[in-house]
Design an enzyme around this catalytic site. Sequence first.
Site, PDB file in Angstrom:
ATOM      1  N   GLU A 100       4.838  12.361  38.833  1.00 16.65           N
ATOM      2  CA  GLU A 100       4.464  13.479  39.689  1.00 16.65           C
ATOM      3  C   GLU A 100       4.304  14.786  38.922  1.00 16.65           C
ATOM      4  OE1 GLU A 100       6.904  13.809  43.149  1.00 16.65           O
ATOM      5  OE2 GLU A 100       6.414  11.805  43.861  1.00 16.65           O
ATOM      6  N   LYS A 142       6.041  11.400  55.832  1.00 18.56           N
ATOM      7  CA  LYS A 142       5.012  10.835  54.954  1.00 18.56           C
ATOM      8  C   LYS A 142       4.031  10.036  55.813  1.00 18.56           C
ATOM      9  CE  LYS A 142       8.023  10.207  50.899  1.00 18.56           C
ATOM     10  NZ  LYS A 142       8.740   9.193  50.081  1.00 18.56           N
TER      11      LYS A 142
END
Length: 426
Positions: free
Chosen positions: A204, A336
């Site tokens: 990430e 999410k």
Amino acid sequence: MARIEKVIARRVWDSRGRPTVEVEIGTSSGAWARGIAPAGASRGSAEAIDLRDGGGRFGGMDIQQALRGIREEITPRLLGFDVSDQEGIDAALIELDGSPNKARLGGNATIATSLAALQAAAASHQMPLWRYLAGDTSVCLPIPQIQIFGGGAHAGRRVDIQDFMVIATGAKSFQQALEMTAEVYAAAGKLMGSRSGLMGVADEGGWWPNFSSNEEALDVLVQAIEAAGYAPGKEIAIALDIAASEFGREGSYRLALDDRTMGSQSWTEVLLGWLDKYPIVSIEDPLAEDDEAGLIEFTRSAGKNVQIVGDDYLVTNAARVEHAADVGACNAVLIKPNQAGTVTETRAALLAAQARGFATIVSARSGETEDTAIVHLATGWNAGQLKVGSFARSERMAKWNEAIRLEDSGLVSGGFIGRAALAGSR
């Protein structure tokens, strides 16, 4: 009324260079929009399942079956739908799939289609997505959680803890929050370089961890905040994603880096010690998803002043959020979209959380794309917090930059929510 006239499914590639699903929808109004499915590495056992082909091609990660399902089943069903009927579109996707976890058609197929329809609806109304979602409601720009060190499944399990993040609690605008984080990120890189620990970046975009213990990462993160010229805990605080399900099972927790195995109570004591020692304001998945008793106890012990976030435990599921509120586990939920598999189910989880007084954090995944829809979801749904990874790599920066544009437009009437969004700060 704009109707769906065209559905195009294609294979594109995510931030790990793996295949993923993109769906593009065209409407009778002339509007077109697309949605792209992200993919997680650390996954809750009850979240929607990506449909992958298996076999030897691309390590078994190809998505031709998912594309076939869109072309042969989803497209014929959706043609002619009012593109603004999000609930109807998502109900059709759920009915077509017919499984409890989107396993037949694939959560990657359903969420890409659902997001494409949502964005096509906004385009048909000639509105930015956040405004289409907010309607006449006043909403705020979220405060960001931004990774500085990546760990766990995002960094070859070099450290056990998955995300070491910062939250610019002293920021007065979204752009200032990014400016402050940029300084911390740069300072952390210099510190890693000075101690021969600079090994590149994790999935990430956070610095690749090179520490002798999990706690050393916390020490270096505090040093980075100070080196950037900020007061830890006052101007910039720490957020952790423990991702405990990755190293905990049936009440036993194995920290490989520390060469230590302990029970739920002993692990809780370690975490409580970190909360006393470090300026931590948010901690995600502190206990494993199968350790509800431990999570309840941790929330009871720490939850008044600290945000305790359920991710693997709650998997963006409204019923699970309501149950967690009933039993006293967590005080915040990670949202999410691909965990749920449709926009409607994602929003239901967020609304259930807000109704129970939980804080909400809209989140990206470790395998990401250039799609910036989640920035608009976090803003238009007034979620309060946004988590998309680190301060590097274009799939991450595209989302931070989109939030800057929303702020710069001057149209988000509620302004920047800041620290008030955090559970424990209310």
